[in-house]
Design an enzyme around this catalytic site. Structure first.
Site, mmCIF file in Angstrom:
data_model
loop_
_atom_site.group_PDB
_atom_site.id
_atom_site.type_symbol
_atom_site.label_atom_id
_atom_site.label_comp_id
_atom_site.label_asym_id
_atom_site.label_seq_id
_atom_site.Cartn_x
_atom_site.Cartn_y
_atom_site.Cartn_z
ATOM 1 N N GLU A 78 15.099 -1.418 10.155
ATOM 2 C CA GLU A 78 15.375 -2.804 9.754
ATOM 3 C C GLU A 78 15.204 -2.983 8.241
ATOM 4 O OE1 GLU A 78 12.810 -5.527 11.807
ATOM 5 O OE2 GLU A 78 13.910 -7.308 11.145
ATOM 6 N N LYS A 127 20.865 -10.350 12.999
ATOM 7 C CA LYS A 127 19.734 -10.484 13.938
ATOM 8 C C LYS A 127 19.681 -11.874 14.552
ATOM 9 C CE LYS A 127 14.712 -9.543 13.998
ATOM 10 N NZ LYS A 127 13.563 -9.092 13.166
ATOM 11 N N CYS A 156 15.405 -5.132 15.962
ATOM 12 C CA CYS A 156 14.006 -5.360 16.354
ATOM 13 C C CYS A 156 13.875 -6.317 17.539
ATOM 14 C CB CYS A 156 13.231 -5.840 15.123
ATOM 15 S SG CYS A 156 11.458 -5.462 15.189
ATOM 16 N N LYS A 196 0.699 0.106 20.487
ATOM 17 C CA LYS A 196 1.991 -0.564 20.355
ATOM 18 C C LYS A 196 3.140 0.274 20.923
ATOM 19 C CE LYS A 196 4.699 -3.815 18.414
ATOM 20 N NZ LYS A 196 4.531 -4.623 17.232
ATOM 21 N N GLY A 213 -18.106 3.869 -2.988
ATOM 22 C CA GLY A 213 -19.570 3.804 -3.061
ATOM 23 C C GLY A 213 -20.152 4.362 -1.778
ATOM 24 N N LEU A 214 -20.990 5.404 -1.897
ATOM 25 C CA LEU A 214 -21.540 6.053 -0.706
ATOM 26 C C LEU A 214 -22.986 5.636 -0.503
ATOM 27 C CD1 LEU A 214 -20.173 9.712 -1.071
ATOM 28 C CD2 LEU A 214 -19.189 7.791 0.211
ATOM 29 N N SER A 215 -23.256 4.970 0.613
ATOM 30 C CA SER A 215 -24.617 4.499 0.883
ATOM 31 C C SER A 215 -25.366 5.462 1.789
ATOM 32 C CB SER A 215 -24.555 3.132 1.560
ATOM 33 O OG SER A 215 -24.044 3.285 2.868
ATOM 34 N N GLY A 216 -24.664 6.447 2.327
ATOM 35 C CA GLY A 216 -25.269 7.264 3.369
ATOM 36 C C GLY A 216 -25.078 6.663 4.749
ATOM 37 N N GLU A 253 -18.434 -6.774 10.327
ATOM 38 C CA GLU A 253 -19.047 -7.373 9.129
ATOM 39 C C GLU A 253 -18.114 -8.395 8.484
ATOM 40 O OE1 GLU A 253 -21.394 -3.364 7.539
ATOM 41 O OE2 GLU A 253 -19.736 -4.211 6.392
ATOM 42 N N LYS A 267 -14.990 -15.871 2.125
ATOM 43 C CA LYS A 267 -15.171 -14.488 1.664
ATOM 44 C C LYS A 267 -13.942 -13.649 1.975
ATOM 45 C CE LYS A 267 -20.180 -14.103 2.297
ATOM 46 N NZ LYS A 267 -21.256 -13.259 2.843
#
Lengths: 599, 599
Positions: free
Chosen positions: A44, A115, A152, A207, A333-336, A455, A571
């Site tokens: 498409e 369409k 589609c 899907k 950023g690695l926080s563990g 989160e 946020k």
């Protein structure tokens, strides 16, 4: 039965790159023709890529797409290319385009299907741009075989049920029923013995099974094969899996291209004899049949394991977002913890480990385990790793905040230490965001964020802190899903990727001493289903209470969680996009007001 | 001529507060009835507030709105209330509501008009939620007078021209023509001698003149008065001006409520005699005529000066965003420049000066003038003012960035100092963002951002730095417009608000020594019209080149500017919402892909 050799062009288009896409389309056409294709079917809006969004409101964009289509048409020979393109209706008004499939052969656009069914729900805004077509034709002529062309949703034939729509998919119950508005019905009545369908169908979990169910039902009900072609690759918050396929006239899937891969393939499709079989095409052009070109039974790639499917979706989306936006390298950023570990592992698979830069930014509250786990992850993945302790900035900013001038006023709620505590926790997270962005500025790395869907739903994040970055890789994966994905990845035979310790330790933000997620949030085993019911299921808080009793959640807890989801909208509105893998992701899929009094 | 006393309820609804809105509606009804109103007209989707967005996808929301409507209906007596509400069609499918106007009297909902024309362009997504109504009735009976009821766009009668739609407004050229699909035509044919129209019509510059032109044309063409009622107040990125009005049967505006104010008013409307005049209403209920209630000629508030109109829009939007989201106070970073000065002045007018906290955060590069200008502004406005120098954090973060581990790699382009320079500039801006957010966390202040439309367009901002905050007050005001607004505000007779020095000095971000905006950007006299043509006019870069020749801009400059606009999309996507005052603002109004190869 006659046989038609169909070319399927499953391309990773570059949105808005009209010239580049035209090149890609012409090369795919040549490749399919070389393989003996008698018709080459594209996805498409091939020329523009899908979805072009408000670029479609720029007249110059639509005009340039028409020029690119003409160029593609001039390239065609005797074999028809079916190419998607926006088409100006010439009407006035804000909505003035058709979403069209152009039939091109021997140097020209010879016909256009427009369409009919324009989705305007979930992530789709097609009625913002397009007016519906009303003609079921023109039919495509392939030698003596006629084929119906559609785009589609036309194959699905709404109205769908509300549940199926909420689920962006599901099998419409109306196929063949009175409410079935698919142009496929008229096409078969007009003599079509094959249906070709151009798609811009974004991925979500499961899907493909729904798509195939629709096509199989259609094919079996009408007694004609269905050729379904979809684009592949990432485009902002959408990722397209391709998974183009062909069913035979009995509804069996006889060809399936691999998911998340660019591929041009040809496939011989047996076409049932029809009353129009003896009629030659009126335009007098000829077609080379598959005879003399051997046979092309078509590939039949297996369906992916559900977790592998999601992993590949995230990998493809991340790779394309980074590369298509002109970057080669990313910072994480690695926080563990499990989330940042998962994102780094996905990035390493997407970009190659040498293009991934892990940054550990321990604070005064970080455990030794966090540092070593992050280092171990980086070693496992073979990515770049560096450590930048945030103490100097933390001390400086905390000091600035305690100067007499900054701290003139008592805290908002002086009786409560939570404002001060919250301030200090967010400060640490924001210093990390600033540091990652500084590394991004200095070295040209794109920053990936690491928040999961749970989160993101309840706002357990710091705006401009851990939400700072360009792409939110696992934004649509709930916390427990992140664990499942990591366990799946570790089983793939190339050794431990995510260290066992990251998987086993209790989740913590480590922004104060001995902090654990379950001090602020209910356990994820309880939280994930609540969030899913409220966000993806569009239930009310009261309905979630009802549903949650089964999981042992009480009414107060549900109301607290749904309230958290509501107030976190501000946020989410400022958070980066991330790939959609569920039936309802954040972003275009869920358009909630920020200012919202509904409880 | 008969006369009908109409009540207009121009309310500041709270989106989603179904119970609170019902209370407000019933109180307004009582007030209008006490004033002798024979009918009380409310705005579009009164019960929910406009626009409810995806709350409409929650069945419990629609059901609760129906219950609130029943409660309102039970409150009504002999006088009809015309109340907007979403209505479930009972159909299946993703789009399954009507946008309705309920006619309530004597305790019940007695009839429902369903909106025909559903805008799905600009900021509107109505086809995501609603199916069109097809009946022009029921007519409203007011004593012996019948009135047609319609909702918003129904009065305009599309199709509009593309230009008018791009402009979200403009006068449709089709009124009374063949393409005129307004239900008003059928209503007058059915005997309506008055038209009432419920609106959720957001403000933009000059919108009221367009609305009145449509209504006047309609009224004069059909020979009937028009009653136009609109909501008032801010809702995220939209602000509604109200400006409800009444025209007589000749198309003269005889009543206009003040913009941006809540007001319930009554107005006697002269209704032309019609062939149905002698027919009594069939339901047998009675109506008190205006006789014995004196006369109510209706207020006729003047149209606002164009600059005052914009200032009031920004004030109303800011006040409602802050208050409706549960805040009382705001923080604004004050640089001594024009943008932050304008935002502080708007906030002081919106919230009262004691609720505005100006924070000066000088760096090693800040001029003495910046500090004193910011202090002077705060003194002029009477707002709280504090100074927090950012040097400690700047030094700490720069040091962290220069540790061996952080600076392992050479800059992205080692031959160019720009990466290091950019890094340091963004660092300063982000430290300020972190400090404002820390003050927000500690004291519960909502942070206002200060970027104007020009900067927002070309990305002359630091993501998570000066873009950090909840509401972008002047996001839709171009740089030169900010100057005009400040000059206008200073002329209002309450003394100098924005210090002369802020207005006179050359714009600078002050992120390096002797920096000025015009080192990075063309002069605003050149830039503002380019940005307007490209962003609001949806011209292509090539078309802007053509248009820009008149302003003395060369092709290279235009291409550089349009490219800046394109690549800043990722910043805008993560920036806070701000009030729309133009024909095309950022946000819902302009939905551009981030990954975008079109040039």
């Amino acid at each position: 039965m006659a046989s038609v050799r169909v070319g399927l062009a499953q391309l990773n288009l570059r949105l808005g790159d009209l010239g580049g896409n035209a090149e890609m389309i012409m090369a795919a056409y040549d490749e399919a023709v070389a393989g003996g294709a008698q018709v080459v079917v594209f996805s498409e809006l091939t020329v523009t890529g899908y979805p072009p969004e408000d670029l479609l409101l720029k007249p110059a964009f639509v005009y340039s797409a028409a020029l690119a289509l003409e160029r593609i048409a001039r390239h065609t020979g005797d074999v028809t290319a079916v190419v998607g393109v926006p088409e100006d209706t010439g009407q006035t008004g804000p909505v003035r385009l058709w979403n069209s499939a152009a039939l091109c052969w021997n140097g020209k656009v010879r016909g256009v299907f427009r369409k009919h069914l324009l989705p305007n729900y979930a992530v789709f805004d097609e009625q913002r741009y397009f007016v519906p077509g009303t003609d079921a034709g023109p039919l495509l002529h392939i030698g003596n075989v006629r084929a119906g062309v559609s785009v589609c949703e036309d194959l699905w034939g709404p109205p769908r049920t509300a549940d199926a729509a909420a689920d962006d998919g599901g099998l419409p119950s109306v196929i063949g029923g009175e409410a079935d508005t698919s142009p496929a019905l008229a096409q078969v009545a007009m003599g079509a013995r094959l249906l070709v369908n151009l798609n811009g169908s974004p991925y979500r979990r499961g899907k493909q099974a729904d798509r195939e169910a629709v096509a199989r039902t259609r094919a079996a009900a009408l007694g004609v094969p269905v050729v379904y072609v979809n684009q592949v690759g990432g485009q902002d918050e959408l990722v397209f899996d391709g998974s183009s396929f062909v069913t035979d006239a009995g509804g069996n899937v006889v060809c399936r291209l691999p998911a998340f891969c660019e591929q041009v393939a040809v496939c011989d499709v047996a076409v049932p004899a029809g009353e129009h079989a003896a009629q030659a095409r009126s335009d007098g052009s000829t077609r080379v049949g598959p005879e003399g070109n051997g046979t092309a039974p078509g590939v039949l790639a297996p369906m992916l394991d559900p977790l592998e499917e999601i992993w590949q979706a995230l990998v493809a989306a991340t790779r394309d977002y980074v590369h298509k936006n002109g970057f080669t390298d990313v910072a994480v950023g690695l926080s563990g913890g499990i989330d940042s570990s998962a994102v780094a592992a996905i990035a390493a698979d997407a970009l190659g480990p040498t293009h991934v830069h892990g940054v550990s930014m321990p604070s005064r509250y970080s455990s030794e385990g966090s540092r070593t786990d992050a280092a171990q992850l980086a070693a496992n993945l073979g990515i770049d790793f560096r450590t930048v302790p945030i103490e100097p900035a933390h001390a400086a900013l905390a000091g600035m905040l305690d100067t007499p001038d900054a701290s003139t006023d008592p805290p908002a709620d002086a009786a409560d230490i939570s404002a001060a505590d919250l301030t200090d926790q967010n400060l640490q997270s924001r210093i990390r965001g600033v540091m990652l962005m500084a590394l991004s500025n200095r070295y040209g790395w794109l920053v990936l964020t690491t928040g999961n869907k749970t989160e993101t739903s309840v706002g357990y994040s710091t705006l401009y802190g851990d939400t700072a970055g360009a792409y939110a890789v696992i934004r649509d994966v709930p916390k427990l899903g992140v664990y499942e994905l990591c366990e799946w990845r570790n089983r793939q035979g190339d050794g431990e990727r995510i260290p066992r310790a990251c998987l086993d330790k209790p989740p913590s933000a480590e922004l104060r001493p001995d902090q654990r997620d379950d001090q602020s949030l209910p356990p994820y085993e309880l939280l994930d289903p609540l969030v899913e019911a409220y966000v993806e299921g569009d239930l009310s808080a009261a309905e979630v209470v009802e549903a949650a009793r089964r999981h042992g959640a009480d009414a107060d807890l549900v109301r607290r969680v749904t309230r958290l989801v509501d107030i976190a909208e501000y946020k989410r509105r400022q958070s980066p996009p991330g790939p959609r893998i569920s039936a309802k992701s954040f972003g275009k899929d869920r358009r909630m007001p920020i200012t919202n009094f509904f409880r």
